[in-house]
Design an enzyme around this catalytic site. Structure first.
Site, PDB file in Angstrom:
ATOM      1  N   ALA A 124      37.570  32.348  35.132  1.00  0.00           N
ATOM      2  CA  ALA A 124      36.600  31.983  36.176  1.00  0.00           C
ATOM      3  C   ALA A 124      37.121  30.888  37.098  1.00  0.00           C
ATOM      4  CB  ALA A 124      35.308  31.526  35.516  1.00  0.00           C
ATOM      5  N   LYS A 125      38.122  30.141  36.640  1.00  0.00           N
ATOM      6  CA  LYS A 125      38.736  29.062  37.428  1.00  0.00           C
ATOM      7  C   LYS A 125      37.689  28.131  38.028  1.00  0.00           C
ATOM      8  CE  LYS A 125      42.948  31.741  38.192  1.00  0.00           C
ATOM      9  NZ  LYS A 125      42.563  33.069  37.645  1.00  0.00           N
ATOM     10  N   ARG A 126      36.738  27.698  37.208  1.00  0.00           N
ATOM     11  CA  ARG A 126      35.664  26.841  37.669  1.00  0.00           C
ATOM     12  C   ARG A 126      36.073  25.370  37.662  1.00  0.00           C
ATOM     13  NH1 ARG A 126      34.038  31.513  38.719  1.00  0.00           N
ATOM     14  NH2 ARG A 126      31.918  32.203  38.330  1.00  0.00           N
TER      15      ARG A 126
END
Lengths: 270, 270
Positions: free
Chosen positions: B95-97
């Site tokens: 998700a690369k949040r």
């Protein structure tokens, strides 16, 4: 929406306020929990009460994702309501996305086309080919993190990279990217003294400025160092406005809080 | 899942393969489009055919968000199916949040608690207080971007910061964070020569390695420089496996492609 339309709206309404729709079910008035979609009911009431005092709304997607499918439905309803009822308003999906090329394109389509936001926030760490897919959309705006308002900003963003702070490298490098005119930047209000330096690198770009109010940033200082001929600022306030009251008068209270900021902005613009 | 359980699974199955479930409706066999949920139908077939050849699955959330509510439902069904049918498998929400403190907590809850993923990928740009909220979850893993496999990695990640490349600063700084033992890192296979230096900083941490296959990375090189006593590597392949065939034999073809990698890994492990 074009940048020109955004500027016209600022001049007409005498405000450059952005309201953050960061909806937490534990913080909204409890009578709304009886509604079929409490998050949308809350947003609708806030929007109807404040739309004349601001030029932009910014839902942070984390608050919606936290409620799973239901949350995404509330986000969809909120952006649809804004686009239908108040099409003059600039909308920001605060999603802080960023991935390799094709994958960034999927995020861009999701936010720009399917949800029809005017803009989305992105993270710069993966560089040019993670951001350019967002920039390829006409009359859509990509708001890249530059200098954020949290303590962790000092971990990497202000470290010196080849003789210059990382956030300045990010600003300078991004100017060379294809369709760079579609870039705006996030710069926290808690670091007002940095705005003068930032304006030397990006004299005209719009800056989305969180951190006024709850996080301690000062509106006057930000405007002193960051304002351009075309204003060039969107000042965000979330909690200070939307949670001004937790009672049945929450929408009126939000409007009152928004109006205090709008009046300060009006005075600055005049 | 604990790191110990992950290592045991690697040793038992003789594989450290992670399969990326990056489902694009334009690329899956067209007969699946008749299904009520084509994305889930595709994932279920791929998982049933390959689960004994890999130790992890990694859906990239962008591919699901691109289909709106429907996509989120497919993601929910996929992770539920994995957790119920193959609980020994390590699951990664790619998700690369990353956001400021409280907001990162909302993302962490969404992925770790509601969806019940074992891990999530995060971006480091906003620093310590944007990542520590993820690290606070027991037996959950936070996989931080360090050195990615795309061309844009050279824009900022490899630039020199206070005498050391940014990605090395990110690795070193993150070691001081609370619950740093819950950190893993993304390091692209396309940069195998960097692994030796990386292992000097984080000798034991697990690395999630994209870029083998389609993007040109070499498995032997990555293992030569990056492998630890406990393996310490999860090698991801997405397109090369899940789109091995676009016909009705797609699941068998995926298993064949996965088995080629698994056999290479088995030889390396022995």
């Amino acid at each position: 929406m074009t940048t020109k339309q955004l500027i016209e709206q600022i001049q007409k309404k005498k405000t450059f306020l952005c309201i953050g729709l960061d909806v937490d079910l534990n913080k909204i008035p409890q009578h709304l929990l009886k509604e079929e979609d409490p998050i949308f009911a809350f947003n609708k009431a806030i929007i109807d009460a404040t739309h004349h005092l601001c030029v932009a709304y910014k839902p942070n997607t984390a608050f919606y994702e936290a409620y799973g499918i239901k949350g995404w439905k509330s986000l969809e309803k909120t952006i649809k309501y804004l686009n239908e009822k108040y099409p003059e308003i600039f909308t920001i999906a605060d999603a802080k996305r960023g991935d390799i090329g094709n994958t960034s394109t999927m995020y861009a389509k999701a936010f720009f086309e399917d949800l029809a936001f005017d803009s989305v926030t992105v993270a710069p760490y993966m560089g040019k080919d993670s951001v350019e897919p967002f920039l390829a959309f006409k009359d859509k705006h990509t708001i890249m993190l530059a200098l954020t308002s949290n303590a962790g900003a000092f971990d990497f963003q202000t470290k010196t990279v080849d003789g210059k702070e990382l956030y300045k490298q990010v600003l300078e490098t991004s100017k060379t990217w294809t369709n760079a005119e579609n870039l705006m930047y996030v710069v926290g209000a808690t670091k007002a003294e940095y705005f003068a330096d930032i304006r030397k690198i990006i004299p005209n770009s719009f800056l989305l400025v969180p951190g006024v109010g709850a996080q301690g940033g000062n509106l006057q200082d930000v405007c002193k160092y960051g304002m351009t001929d075309n204003v060039g600022l969107l000042i965000n306030s979330s909690r200070g406005i939307i949670y001004a009251s937790q009672n049945e008068d929450f929408a009126e209270a939000a409007a009152k809080s928004a109006e205090i900021l709008q009046q300060e902005m009006k005075a600055i613009l005049e």
